[in-house]
Design a protein around this motif. Structure first.
Motif, short mmCIF file in Angstrom:
data_model
loop_
_atom_site.label_atom_id
_atom_site.label_comp_id
_atom_site.label_asym_id
_atom_site.label_seq_id
_atom_site.Cartn_x
_atom_site.Cartn_y
_atom_site.Cartn_z
N ILE A 1 0.84 -1.20 0.00
CA ILE A 1 0.00 0.00 0.00
C ILE A 1 0.88 1.25 0.00
O ILE A 1 1.84 1.34 0.77
N ALA A 2 0.55 2.20 -0.86
CA ALA A 2 1.38 3.41 -0.99
C ALA A 2 1.13 4.34 0.20
O ALA A 2 0.00 4.51 0.64
N LEU A 3 2.21 4.94 0.71
CA LEU A 3 2.08 5.84 1.84
C LEU A 3 1.23 7.06 1.49
O LEU A 3 0.50 7.58 2.34
N ASP A 4 1.32 7.49 0.23
CA ASP A 4 0.49 8.63 -0.18
C ASP A 4 -1.00 8.31 -0.02
O ASP A 4 -1.78 9.18 0.38
N ASP A 5 -1.35 7.09 -0.33
CA ASP A 5 -2.77 6.72 -0.23
C ASP A 5 -3.22 6.65 1.22
O ASP A 5 -4.43 6.62 1.49
N LEU A 6 -2.27 6.59 2.13
CA LEU A 6 -2.60 6.61 3.56
C LEU A 6 -2.48 8.01 4.15
O LEU A 6 -2.63 8.20 5.35
N ARG A 7 -2.13 8.97 3.27
CA ARG A 7 -1.98 10.37 3.69
C ARG A 7 -0.86 10.54 4.73
O ARG A 7 -0.97 11.35 5.65
N VAL B 1 1.90 17.20 3.00
CA VAL B 1 0.89 16.17 3.22
C VAL B 1 0.24 15.85 1.87
O VAL B 1 -0.16 16.76 1.15
N PRO B 2 0.12 14.56 1.53
CA PRO B 2 -0.47 14.20 0.24
C PRO B 2 -1.92 14.65 0.17
O PRO B 2 -2.58 14.87 1.20
N GLY B 3 -2.44 14.76 -1.05
CA GLY B 3 -3.79 15.27 -1.26
C GLY B 3 -4.90 14.28 -0.93
O GLY B 3 -6.08 14.64 -0.96
N THR B 4 -4.54 13.06 -0.62
CA THR B 4 -5.55 12.05 -0.29
C THR B 4 -6.52 12.58 0.76
O THR B 4 -6.10 13.18 1.75
N TYR B 5 -7.82 12.31 0.58
CA TYR B 5 -8.78 12.70 1.62
C TYR B 5 -8.56 11.88 2.87
O TYR B 5 -8.35 10.67 2.78
#
Lengths: 470, 470, 470
Positions: free
Chosen positions: B76-82, B89-93
């Motif tokens: 799982i990508a760290l960006d997808d976990l925010r 901070v990544p844009g993921t909600y």
């Protein structure tokens, strides 16, 4: 508040009722077998002179570094415990030292010392209240009293403990006078010596020079030539065998062995006795001497024990003030697979040789020792040693060695103690822990009950007699 | 299908009924005692500002590398976990990140994170259904809702958690403003700092140069001369003590210590600050500084904690993109017996000094740490640390240390966490595992029930207060 | 006295009734699932020719170094067991060898060999009395008899054992003729190969030169140039994939990896093939080749297995007389954290790569392997290996890895055996031990019963298929 002291008949057995019942049944068969103690450090003069001990502090506290190290770790001064230092025995009253110990007895909760001491208190001295500050005087007086009786002399206790065989340990430069006196006395107790030549092998030991001089005097050999030195070992091994010894013991810093040519040995030995050695030479000489001792064991049949991995006298300040064996020996990581190979190249496939390996580094049980003992005819595994001579330590030993080395490449129990009164206690702990382990194998249907019973006898009596050639 | 969430009252107790009953009885006495947390990494600004947290992802997921490392390990990508990276901070909600976590919650089966999180969900937030993909939104909304209430502000939770003492950790170059603000606020919660000077000791740390500049500014000392550098440490230690600190902490790569002469120290320090050092100099300087810190502790009474053995930032790619503390610190084999000796030569026999040792290398528990703690007056054993702060890890810790070091050379529990909400959960796990261990000793008749009860109090409350001088 | 042989249905389950009942329930669900065996050493010609085996000694004793090493360790000569040496097969009668083994069968008490053999005796051959000196002839005759039947041919047993997938291991210089013959025969059994290139990577192996010649002939590449050598690997990996392989396997002395530039690789390779290498070059080349293999795995999707840490042919005398694989391979301490980093720098964050790590050094489970597998996307933990493929070994594996790596970073069970008849026994032991571990987690309320059931399926079937891409 005085607390009752009772040794529970199920102590050290697992709580699960099925397993506990199996353990009980096994223990009922072997718990009372005579004691065979093939490796220990009791003082042979006790049995030679059969003199009485004087009080609880001298007998139970001062010689037991398992006990006073724990008290010291909590900030208690050794002088206050009447532990001898290089200048002599401190002026502390024995009773005061005992009371100090008693008032900190809670420190030993969960330790094997506590199990051993309670066993000694209850079984040897008959106490039915626990040791604490309130009962310290009662304990001190009662013990002093009992020790004044003939039934508490060393030989009487030896018989009462049902000891069938007891080995002590003497240096290559020891006269063996005490052992000769035991023999000459006509007493029937089987107390024999063990050949421990570290003093004339470890050039870094502070007593090396003196030990070599005695070694020369006792053998009449030119111990400063390589061939004379080896001849002297052969003579002394013969002396020890004549005094009943069946084994040698080697307490080296590492398990390193070597396999040098004669010319290399001579050159190395010249440096050792010439005083031109460095630390690597000292290590190489110890390594080579393990192989020499193994070769002599092939010739004379003595069982060889190797005890590596203790960093001796770690506390420099304490060593300066109090000397050796004061609880400041700390284990270090120890390698065996590569270290033993040079020796095994020479003697590894000998079927009539027995080399017993010990360790203070439990990470080698399953990784190195069990695979080697499960292959080489000459190798056997000594029991859980020193800090690991404990319920958890013995359990881990069986769990980590049995599946690869089996039970039959082990050699029963060693109490390894100078605390004579604790010998029955220590064997009792070992028997109980072995029964508990066997009971689990039965309860999990990994062996049959009749096999466990055979094994219980082997672990208590059969394997030790076979391994040590008794 | 929604599954109920219930924390079983017997969780972490052994299944054997006899042992479980004893564990229950012990836990009933100590399970609800106030929390003493002498070592951790919560953010003191939380308590200074008492600001609300905003949502589940920010509070529970993003700062917890125990959690996102496991998700990352499964692709799982760290960006997808925010998870914040060096760019921000990544844009993921937050809700999407939470849902991704929730839909992989099965990955945590058998891990301590699962125990802690379920405890937080049930006890802190009152959930009665389990987290999974179906309940992810319910969880996210409920948590966000609760966090908006005043009863979920940091100070309110601190009181609700019944925390009696909480130590945070700040660098030698920290202003301590947050701690000063806590004091100035008049709030009664006892939140104190710990002196962690690694930033000005480890020249291989990327922030060393900047940290030294701040260190100079805060102390007014010439920190580029050896004597000024030591004086700066003394000043800052005094600052930290004034802010309530009772302890220092040292997170070194190894346990190596040194005992150099003043001239050697000066020469070494000149290389360190002159930029002419190599890796061996950096290691020797860290080693010498442990001894210097120990000497200062003798003088000022601060308890010293040593946490060695982590290979930091093992994943070079991840370090480049995300920086430190992202779950990529991997333990390495760690030696203590030889490494600590130079320091112990100086302070080993000090009775009023306390040095608490931690390890990530369990093979040293029985071999090195317990024998040293069971001898040296200054040494104590810290609890099972980091990856070993877990039911099996704590059980092994007790099994491997108690027989040689006893219970009284240990110091209770450290939660060591930046996950504030999990503090009660972590202490609860430790208390349960300790009660289970004590119960086994009672069930096997190795200690008495009244002793186990005394010990349960010591392990929960007594030893930590004594060791950390609270 | 003849003893009955019965496999107890609760064997290897904990004795505690609560936990045992949970284990039974789990095992009832997964105990009979088909076998997936992704890593082993059976001989593919068995399945190609489907020829009958001839007798108990040839089939069960001579190829099983777990068995004859134990007998050898107790002083039994290999010739008397009819173990082949370099000169051929000793003249000992198979029946006499079998009888010697049978009369020492007690040596295996407490070992996994005993569990496996009893399972084979009871389940495969239908014995209801135990093997011992008295039943040795009965066993020998019955087994010989059975082996003469068509229902004991390799393919019939493969079906009877319900093997769904079986991987063998072949060298890079193997023709794969046996596997081609299996395919050509039309038989439906799924027996595939695994790419094991050690013979053309380890220049210290005595067969390196010959293996390289075959490698050149099979690929038509200039294997003595670096680029040709890599191209040859790519071709052979493609050949192996065409023969069904999904994995490669690497049995190196250490876990060392390297990350050299192309120019450095070329210079190193020139030394390797030019014969001017030293031991450090040989090690560096093996290290670099792990990284090269990992890069090829990224490209072609093959799963990579790394099996380090065995000191091969430790007994020099036995190697001289009997050659490889005679029970004299001894594990050594093995480091992974630093060793794997160069390779992980290149491929560590690849999500579609799977590298499965094995160890003979259990001290790294919790310290190094679980933390790495719990972080890096490409890493998974292989099951307890070799000496640790045993009830205690598997229990320790779960206890030491689960809390940090979870269950989902493991890959199910490998039987790793050349003893074909023992494959069901070995999988059965693994399934029982896993059910026992899961049962304990349920009984201690650490996971729910429905989770344990899901996990039992994953550990038996799900994870192995996913990890090995079946």
């Amino acid at each position: 508040m005085t607390r009752p002291l009772e040794l529970h008949p199920d102590r050290l057995f697992p709580a699960d009722p099925t397993t506990r019942d199996i353990a009980r049944t096994l223990y009922a068969e072997i718990g009372a077998l005579p004691i065979v103690s093939p490796h220990g450090h009791t003082d042979p003069t006790w049995f030679a002179t059969d003199a009485k001990w004087d009080n609880a502090t001298t007998l139970l506290l001062a010689p037991d570094h398992y006990v006073f190290r724990m008290l010291y770790s909590q900030g208690i001064a050794l002088d206050d415990l009447r532990i001898p230092h290089r200048g002599g025995v401190p002026g502390t009253y024995p009773r005061a030292a005992w009371k100090l110990f008693a008032s900190h007895y809670e420190l030993f909760r969960g330790t094997p010392s506590r199990l051993w001491l309670d066993h000694v208190f209850a079984e040897v001295f008959g106490f039915d209240v626990r040791l604490d500050a309130d009962t310290a005087d009662l304990y001190f007086d009662t013990i002093t009293d009992r020790l004044a009786g003939d039934d508490f002399r060393p030989r009487a206790l030896f018989d009462r403990f049902r000891i069938d065989f007891l080995a002590t340990t003497e240096g290559a430069h020891d006269s063996l006078d005490a052992h000769h006196a035991i023999r000459a006395s006509g007493w029937k107790g089987r107390v024999v010596t063990t050949y421990r030549p570290d003093g004339v092998i470890d050039v870094e030991h502070e007593q090396f020079k003196g030990a070599m001089e005695t070694f020369a005097a006792l053998t009449g050999e030119d111990v400063y030539s390589w061939s004379g030195y080896l001849a002297a070992h052969r003579k002394r091994r013969a002396d020890f065998r004549a005094a009943g010894a069946t084994a040698t013991d080697h307490g080296h810093a590492t398990a390193q062995t070597a396999n040098l040519s004669t010319a290399e040995c001579e050159a190395l030995f010249a440096k050792i006795v010439g005083g031109t050695w460095d630390a690597a030479d000292a290590e190489l000489f110890r390594a080579q001497m393990l192989t020499e001792m193994a070769k002599m064991s092939v010739a004379d049949g003595m069982v060889m024990q190797i005890h590596p991995g203790s960093y001796r006298n770690h506390n420099a300040g304490l060593f300066a003030s109090h000397g050796r064996d004061k609880g400041a020996d700390i284990p270090v990581r120890t390698e065996y697979t590569r270290a033993l190979q040079p020796m095994l190249d020479v003697v590894g496939n000998e079927r009539d040789l027995t080399i017993i390996l010990f360790t203070l580094d439990e990470s080698v049980y399953a990784r190195e020792l069990a695979p080697m003992a499960g292959h080489y005819p000459c190798l056997k595994l000594g029991p859980a040693w020193w800090f690991h001579d404990s319920p958890e330590g013995m359990r881990r030993y069986r769990e980590l060695t049995t599946e690869t080395a089996g039970f039959y490449n082990t050699v029963g129990f060693n109490d390894d103690t100078r605390a004579f009164l604790s010998i029955p206690a220590r064997h009792d702990v070992a028997r109980r822990v072995d029964c508990a382990f066997l009971a689990r194998l039965v309860a999990e249907h990994r062996i049959e009950d009749w096999e466990a019973l055979e094994l219980a006898h082997e672990l208590t009596d059969g394997l030790v007699r076979k391994a040590y050639k008794l």
